[in-house]
Design a protein around this motif. Sequence first.
Motif, PDB file in Angstrom:
ATOM      1  N   PHE A 382     141.095  72.005 133.015  1.00 23.20           N
ATOM      2  CA  PHE A 382     141.428  73.185 132.226  1.00 23.20           C
ATOM      3  C   PHE A 382     142.273  72.764 131.034  1.00 23.20           C
ATOM      4  CE2 PHE A 382     140.716  75.002 136.445  1.00 23.20           C
ATOM      5  CZ  PHE A 382     139.848  76.038 136.133  1.00 23.20           C
ATOM      6  N   LEU A 383     142.006  73.385 129.895  1.00 29.03           N
ATOM      7  CA  LEU A 383     142.776  73.091 128.689  1.00 29.03           C
ATOM      8  C   LEU A 383     143.824  74.171 128.445  1.00 29.03           C
ATOM      9  CD1 LEU A 383     140.108  71.896 126.095  1.00 29.03           C
ATOM     10  CD2 LEU A 383     141.963  70.536 127.054  1.00 29.03           C
ATOM     11  N   LYS A 384     145.030  73.736 128.152  1.00 32.48           N
ATOM     12  CA  LYS A 384     146.083  74.635 127.682  1.00 32.48           C
ATOM     13  C   LYS A 384     146.330  74.318 126.211  1.00 32.48           C
ATOM     14  CE  LYS A 384     147.426  76.705 131.600  1.00 32.48           C
ATOM     15  NZ  LYS A 384     147.566  78.155 131.783  1.00 32.48           N
ATOM     16  N   SER A 385     146.994  75.231 125.517  1.00 28.38           N
ATOM     17  CA  SER A 385     147.219  75.017 124.076  1.00 28.38           C
ATOM     18  C   SER A 385     148.028  73.756 123.826  1.00 28.38           C
ATOM     19  CB  SER A 385     147.926  76.235 123.456  1.00 28.38           C
ATOM     20  OG  SER A 385     147.104  77.367 123.545  1.00 28.38           O
ATOM     21  N   ASN A 386     149.097  73.566 124.578  1.00 29.84           N
ATOM     22  CA  ASN A 386     149.926  72.373 124.457  1.00 29.84           C
ATOM     23  C   ASN A 386     150.764  72.219 125.717  1.00 29.84           C
ATOM     24  OD1 ASN A 386     152.306  74.057 124.127  1.00 29.84           O
ATOM     25  ND2 ASN A 386     151.603  74.405 122.031  1.00 29.84           N
ATOM     26  N   LEU A 387     151.560  71.176 125.745  1.00 28.47           N
ATOM     27  CA  LEU A 387     152.352  70.886 126.938  1.00 28.47           C
ATOM     28  C   LEU A 387     153.323  72.016 127.267  1.00 28.47           C
ATOM     29  CD1 LEU A 387     152.917  68.825 129.150  1.00 28.47           C
ATOM     30  CD2 LEU A 387     154.532  67.695 127.620  1.00 28.47           C
ATOM     31  N   LYS A 388     153.817  72.711 126.245  1.00 26.07           N
ATOM     32  CA  LYS A 388     154.768  73.800 126.479  1.00 26.07           C
ATOM     33  C   LYS A 388     154.149  74.940 127.286  1.00 26.07           C
ATOM     34  CE  LYS A 388     157.523  72.929 122.321  1.00 26.07           C
ATOM     35  NZ  LYS A 388     157.973  73.454 121.006  1.00 26.07           N
ATOM     36  N   LEU A 408     154.217  56.539 130.898  1.00 23.32           N
ATOM     37  CA  LEU A 408     155.649  56.708 131.117  1.00 23.32           C
ATOM     38  C   LEU A 408     156.251  57.671 130.101  1.00 23.32           C
ATOM     39  CD1 LEU A 408     157.004  53.159 132.015  1.00 23.32           C
ATOM     40  CD2 LEU A 408     157.247  55.225 133.386  1.00 23.32           C
ATOM     41  N   TYR A 409     155.674  57.696 128.886  1.00 19.36           N
ATOM     42  CA  TYR A 409     156.178  58.602 127.859  1.00 19.36           C
ATOM     43  C   TYR A 409     155.988  60.051 128.293  1.00 19.36           C
ATOM     44  CZ  TYR A 409     156.009  54.345 125.037  1.00 19.36           C
ATOM     45  OH  TYR A 409     156.194  53.064 124.572  1.00 19.36           O
ATOM     46  N   LEU A 410     154.832  60.363 128.856  1.00 22.37           N
ATOM     47  CA  LEU A 410     154.573  61.716 129.351  1.00 22.37           C
ATOM     48  C   LEU A 410     155.501  62.046 130.511  1.00 22.37           C
ATOM     49  CD1 LEU A 410     152.825  64.309 129.444  1.00 22.37           C
ATOM     50  CD2 LEU A 410     151.349  63.103 131.088  1.00 22.37           C
ATOM     51  N   VAL A 411     155.626  61.124 131.450  1.00 27.03           N
ATOM     52  CA  VAL A 411     156.507  61.337 132.600  1.00 27.03           C
ATOM     53  C   VAL A 411     157.926  61.604 132.157  1.00 27.03           C
ATOM     54  CG1 VAL A 411     157.589  60.141 134.552  1.00 27.03           C
ATOM     55  CG2 VAL A 411     155.112  60.048 134.269  1.00 27.03           C
ATOM     56  N   GLY A 412     158.404  60.821 131.199  1.00 28.25           N
ATOM     57  CA  GLY A 412     159.770  61.002 130.712  1.00 28.25           C
ATOM     58  C   GLY A 412     160.010  62.362 130.100  1.00 28.25           C
ATOM     59  N   LYS A 413     159.044  62.823 129.317  1.00 25.68           N
ATOM     60  CA  LYS A 413     159.209  64.109 128.637  1.00 25.68           C
ATOM     61  C   LYS A 413     159.199  65.285 129.619  1.00 25.68           C
ATOM     62  CE  LYS A 413     157.157  62.270 124.405  1.00 25.68           C
ATOM     63  NZ  LYS A 413     158.381  62.151 123.631  1.00 25.68           N
ATOM     64  N   ILE A 414     158.290  65.253 130.598  1.00 28.28           N
ATOM     65  CA  ILE A 414     158.237  66.340 131.580  1.00 28.28           C
ATOM     66  C   ILE A 414     159.416  66.254 132.537  1.00 28.28           C
ATOM     67  CG2 ILE A 414     156.885  67.368 133.437  1.00 28.28           C
ATOM     68  CD1 ILE A 414     154.372  66.562 132.011  1.00 28.28           C
ATOM     69  N   ARG A 415     159.764  65.050 132.926  1.00 40.58           N
ATOM     70  CA  ARG A 415     160.896  64.859 133.829  1.00 40.58           C
ATOM     71  C   ARG A 415     162.187  65.378 133.216  1.00 40.58           C
ATOM     72  NH1 ARG A 415     164.587  61.076 135.397  1.00 40.58           N
ATOM     73  NH2 ARG A 415     164.739  60.643 137.628  1.00 40.58           N
ATOM     74  N   LYS A 416     162.367  65.103 131.931  1.00 36.43           N
ATOM     75  CA  LYS A 416     163.568  65.556 131.224  1.00 36.43           C
ATOM     76  C   LYS A 416     163.633  67.075 131.176  1.00 36.43           C
ATOM     77  CE  LYS A 416     165.997  64.821 126.833  1.00 36.43           C
ATOM     78  NZ  LYS A 416     165.925  64.126 125.519  1.00 36.43           N
ATOM     79  N   LYS A 417     162.498  67.713 131.092  1.00 37.71           N
ATOM     80  CA  LYS A 417     162.444  69.187 130.991  1.00 37.71           C
ATOM     81  C   LYS A 417     162.818  69.859 132.313  1.00 37.71           C
ATOM     82  CE  LYS A 417     159.221  72.934 129.810  1.00 37.71           C
ATOM     83  NZ  LYS A 417     157.836  73.235 129.368  1.00 37.71           N
ATOM     84  N   TYR A 418     162.433  69.227 133.434  1.00 36.05           N
ATOM     85  CA  TYR A 418     162.567  69.916 134.717  1.00 36.05           C
ATOM     86  C   TYR A 418     163.675  69.367 135.622  1.00 36.05           C
ATOM     87  CZ  TYR A 418     158.349  72.549 133.718  1.00 36.05           C
ATOM     88  OH  TYR A 418     157.442  73.400 133.154  1.00 36.05           O
ATOM     89  N   LEU A 419     164.232  68.195 135.282  1.00 38.94           N
ATOM     90  CA  LEU A 419     165.290  67.640 136.141  1.00 38.94           C
ATOM     91  C   LEU A 419     166.659  67.764 135.472  1.00 38.94           C
ATOM     92  CD1 LEU A 419     163.736  64.426 137.704  1.00 38.94           C
ATOM     93  CD2 LEU A 419     163.836  66.731 138.624  1.00 38.94           C
TER      94      LEU A 419
END
Length: 419
Positions: A382-388, A408-419
Motif C-alpha cells: 500500500f502506498l501512503k503520501s509520505n512517511l508522516k 539504518l537511515y530509515l530506522v533512525g528517523k522512525i525510531r527517533k519519532k517514536y522512542l
Amino acid sequence: MITKTDKLLKKLITLHPKYIDLSLSRLENLLEKLENPHHKLPPTIHIAGTNGKGSTLSFIKKILENNNYSVHTYTSPHLEKFSERISLNNKTINTNKLLKILEYVKKINNNRPITFFEITTAAAFVLFARHKADFLILETGLGGRLDATNIIPKKIISVITAIDIDHQEFLGNTIKKITNEKLGIIKNSENIVIAKQKDEVQNHIIKKLKNKKNIYYFNKNYRFKRTDKKKFYYKFDNFKKVFKNPSLEGSHQIENASTAITTAILLKRNNYSISLNSFAKSILTTKWPGRIEKIVFKNKLIIFDGSHNLSGAEKLNDYLVVNKIKPLTIFGMLNNKNVKGFLSILKNNIDTLYPVQIPDEINALKKNEIFDVAKQLNIKSFLKSNLKDINLSVMKTPNKYILITGSLYLVGKIRKKYL
C-alpha cells in the motif's frame, strides 16, 4: 531543531565532490597538519567486515567495561545523532566538545578537498589522542584497505566479521575482491580474528594468510582455531544458555558474541586482566540499537532492523522464520542497494508492505519504485503520501508485529519519532 553541529556537518559534506572517494592521501596531509594524532592512540582493536561490525564492537566494549577498562569507540553510520559515532571513556561524546573539535579540524583543513568521513575521522583521532583510555575500538566505514580508519600505524588485534557482497561499486564485484579489501586492515596487527565466513570466503582467507602467525578463525561449535596449528581452542559450551537468550536478537549474534569473546581471550593472553566470569554478564547486557531491536509500543511489537544488504536480509528472514513472525513492514532503501534481491528473501514473511522514501536522503529510492518491485514479487503493498502519513499508533496489524527495515537511515528517523 537544526543545531550548530548539524549545520557544520552539512558544510563538511561539501568539501569534496564525492561523498565516498577511497584514498588515504588527503587524510594523511590533514593529520600531519594536526600533529599526527593517529600516532598517539590507545591500544587499538580494528574491525572490518560486511555485517556484524557494530554488534561485535559493542560486545567487546561491554566485556572491557565489565573488566574496569576505559574504552574509546568509533562507529558509523549513526542512527539519530552524529555524536553516537564517537564515545570517549565509555560515554557518548558531549555535543559542545564535538562541535569545538569539528570547528578546529575544519579550520586546520582550510577548505582543502576531503571527504566527509575523512575529516570527521580526523576529528575523532584528535579526540582519542587528547583523552587517555585503556583501549580504542575502531570500526571501518567502508572496506578496509583504503578506509580512513586504516591510516593508523598499529593494532593489537584486527577483527574480520562476516564478509558478503556489498558496495561493489567501491570494493569490487566479486566476493574475493571484497574480501581482499576487508583484509587490508590486518597490516601491522599483532593478532587477527576471523569470524564465521561462507566457505568460499573462509577458504580464500586461509589460503591468502597461510604464512601469517597469530590468526584465529571460526571453527565448529563456536570455537576458534589458530591457522598455524598451534593449540588454541576455547570451548563456548559454558555460554550456551546465555546464547539462547542474548540481549541482541538473532542467531547470528551468537557468532558475533563468540568473535568478541575470542578477542577478549586474546587480550587476556597478552597480559590484560580479563575475567572469564565477565563474559556471560557482558553478552546479556550489550546494547546495539536498530539491529533486530524489539520494543513494545501501544500494544504493538515494533522490530527495528537496519539491514540493507542480502546477507542482512537472510539473517533477518531467519529470525522471522524461527520466531514465526509475519509482520506488517515499513520499507525504505537507498538506490545503490539490491531492493529486489532484499525483498525476494523476505517476501514469504511479510504480511503487508508500506514502501516509503527515506526523508532527507538524496539517494533514497522513491516509494513508487519500491512499490513496483513489490508488485513484481507479488507482495501485498500500500502506498501512503509520505512517511508522516504512517502512524504506528493506529496501524492495524494481523499479529501485532511491525517491522521497519531496509536502511539504518530509515530506522533512525522512525525510531527517533517514536522512542
